[in-house]
Design a protein around this motif. Sequence first.
Motif, PDB file in Angstrom:
ATOM      1  N   GLN A   6       3.345  -5.079  -1.598  1.00  0.00           N
ATOM      2  CA  GLN A   6       2.927  -3.831  -2.195  1.00  0.00           C
ATOM      3  C   GLN A   6       1.800  -3.391  -1.335  1.00  0.00           C
ATOM      4  OE1 GLN A   6       1.667  -3.689  -6.253  1.00  0.00           O
ATOM      5  NE2 GLN A   6       2.300  -1.458  -6.565  1.00  0.00           N
ATOM      6  N   LYS A   8      -2.021  -1.942  -0.606  1.00  0.00           N
ATOM      7  CA  LYS A   8      -3.129  -1.815  -1.372  1.00  0.00           C
ATOM      8  C   LYS A   8      -4.182  -1.038  -1.009  1.00  0.00           C
ATOM      9  CE  LYS A   8      -2.243  -6.991  -2.725  1.00  0.00           C
ATOM     10  NZ  LYS A   8      -1.087  -6.794  -1.818  1.00  0.00           N
ATOM     11  N   ILE A  27      -7.560   5.625  -9.697  1.00  0.00           N
ATOM     12  CA  ILE A  27      -6.675   4.457 -10.155  1.00  0.00           C
ATOM     13  C   ILE A  27      -5.433   4.950 -10.689  1.00  0.00           C
ATOM     14  CG2 ILE A  27      -6.423   2.643 -11.758  1.00  0.00           C
ATOM     15  CD1 ILE A  27      -9.490   2.379 -11.676  1.00  0.00           C
ATOM     16  N   PRO A  28      -5.323   5.835 -11.618  1.00  0.00           N
ATOM     17  CA  PRO A  28      -3.811   6.340 -12.105  1.00  0.00           C
ATOM     18  C   PRO A  28      -3.156   7.292 -11.093  1.00  0.00           C
ATOM     19  CG  PRO A  28      -5.467   7.809 -13.058  1.00  0.00           C
ATOM     20  CD  PRO A  28      -6.187   6.376 -12.738  1.00  0.00           C
ATOM     21  N   SER A  31      -2.215   4.707  -8.129  1.00  0.00           N
ATOM     22  CA  SER A  31      -1.055   3.857  -9.011  1.00  0.00           C
ATOM     23  C   SER A  31       0.377   4.556  -8.937  1.00  0.00           C
ATOM     24  CB  SER A  31      -1.378   3.233 -10.366  1.00  0.00           C
ATOM     25  OG  SER A  31      -2.745   2.515 -10.014  1.00  0.00           O
ATOM     26  N   HIS A  32       0.400   5.883  -9.357  1.00  0.00           N
ATOM     27  CA  HIS A  32       1.575   6.480  -9.686  1.00  0.00           C
ATOM     28  C   HIS A  32       2.106   6.718  -8.203  1.00  0.00           C
ATOM     29  CE1 HIS A  32       4.049   9.717 -10.946  1.00  0.00           C
ATOM     30  NE2 HIS A  32       3.782  10.474  -9.928  1.00  0.00           N
ATOM     31  N   LYS A  34       2.577   4.641  -6.169  1.00  0.00           N
ATOM     32  CA  LYS A  34       3.181   3.379  -5.943  1.00  0.00           C
ATOM     33  C   LYS A  34       2.387   2.604  -5.022  1.00  0.00           C
ATOM     34  CE  LYS A  34       7.842   4.928  -6.891  1.00  0.00           C
ATOM     35  NZ  LYS A  34       9.345   5.042  -6.535  1.00  0.00           N
ATOM     36  N   GLN A  36      -1.052  -0.193  -4.991  1.00  0.00           N
ATOM     37  CA  GLN A  36      -2.247  -0.713  -5.903  1.00  0.00           C
ATOM     38  C   GLN A  36      -3.599  -0.457  -5.755  1.00  0.00           C
ATOM     39  OE1 GLN A  36      -1.818  -5.051  -5.416  1.00  0.00           O
ATOM     40  NE2 GLN A  36      -3.840  -5.307  -6.815  1.00  0.00           N
ATOM     41  N   CYS A  37      -4.113   0.108  -6.539  1.00  0.00           N
ATOM     42  CA  CYS A  37      -5.470   0.559  -6.624  1.00  0.00           C
ATOM     43  C   CYS A  37      -6.569  -0.585  -6.768  1.00  0.00           C
ATOM     44  CB  CYS A  37      -5.725   1.931  -7.359  1.00  0.00           C
ATOM     45  SG  CYS A  37      -7.268   2.534  -7.007  1.00  0.00           S
ATOM     46  N   CYS A  38      -7.336  -1.204  -5.894  1.00  0.00           N
ATOM     47  CA  CYS A  38      -8.336  -2.057  -6.330  1.00  0.00           C
ATOM     48  C   CYS A  38      -9.534  -1.382  -6.401  1.00  0.00           C
ATOM     49  CB  CYS A  38      -8.370  -3.167  -5.332  1.00  0.00           C
ATOM     50  SG  CYS A  38      -6.563  -3.802  -4.875  1.00  0.00           S
TER      51      CYS A  38
END
Length: 277
Positions: A6, A8, A27-28, A31-32, A34, A36-38
Amino acid sequence: MEQSRQKKIAAINDLTGFGRCALAVSIPVISHLKVQCCPVPTSILSNHVGYQEYFFDDYTKKLPAYFAMWEKLDLKFDGIMSGFLGSSAQIALVEKFVGQFSKEGTIVIVDPVMGDHGKIAETYTEEMCCGMRRLVSLADIITPNLTEACKLTDTPYREKGWKKTELFAMAEKLRGMGPEKIVITGIPQGKFIANYMYQEKEEPVLFRTYREGTERCGTGDLFASIIAADAVNGVSFVESVKKASLFVKKCIIRSMEMGVEQKNGVCFEEILHLLKC
């Protein structure tokens, strides 16, 4: 260390509990889309500084240990994104982070949050402006507003009357600093607000939308988060900027419909399902 396939993004910004800005937006949204938010929190705030009072905890001194653990774990990122940075020390740490974690294929996105409406933030020193120029030179994509683009290029600021030739000249100067793709945001044009897109070997694009309501906290973070996620997902730059512009506008309209207080940002949660990958 084995990692999933995935995509990032390491998102470097402050974490603000109330007011919908910075990492609370990134972050949201990322993530929405698709990815990954680190998060890399540069500071912790109870609410953003637009309120009269707020709790603030500077995380600068803890960042080297944070970065060292990620390096020890051999973490890799498809994107690195930075937003508001509150000191020269933080800018220098982000420069170091990019050097550590930017590998072949990593896309670096810098939102040079320095000021707006022709004014640089009172806390932003000339040393920090120089540091931001260095950071911009490491980026693949930058998303300055008109004020920031003027400051970065030593161009006299004015609110209105920008010609395409002038915007092109400013974008060329920014390109000369390093980034391959540039979008100058928030250009007033009467009833419209425009974004100027520049990428080498492509025809520049000026994209305008009707201005809606008043400016709101966090819209820049929302815009940059979409650009960052789209970049690592392979979406074309022009398509991404248009998508981000239109989505921010929809969020502003929805927030006005719901009577959301201006300093509480935009209620993107209500229509996040409309944002397509």
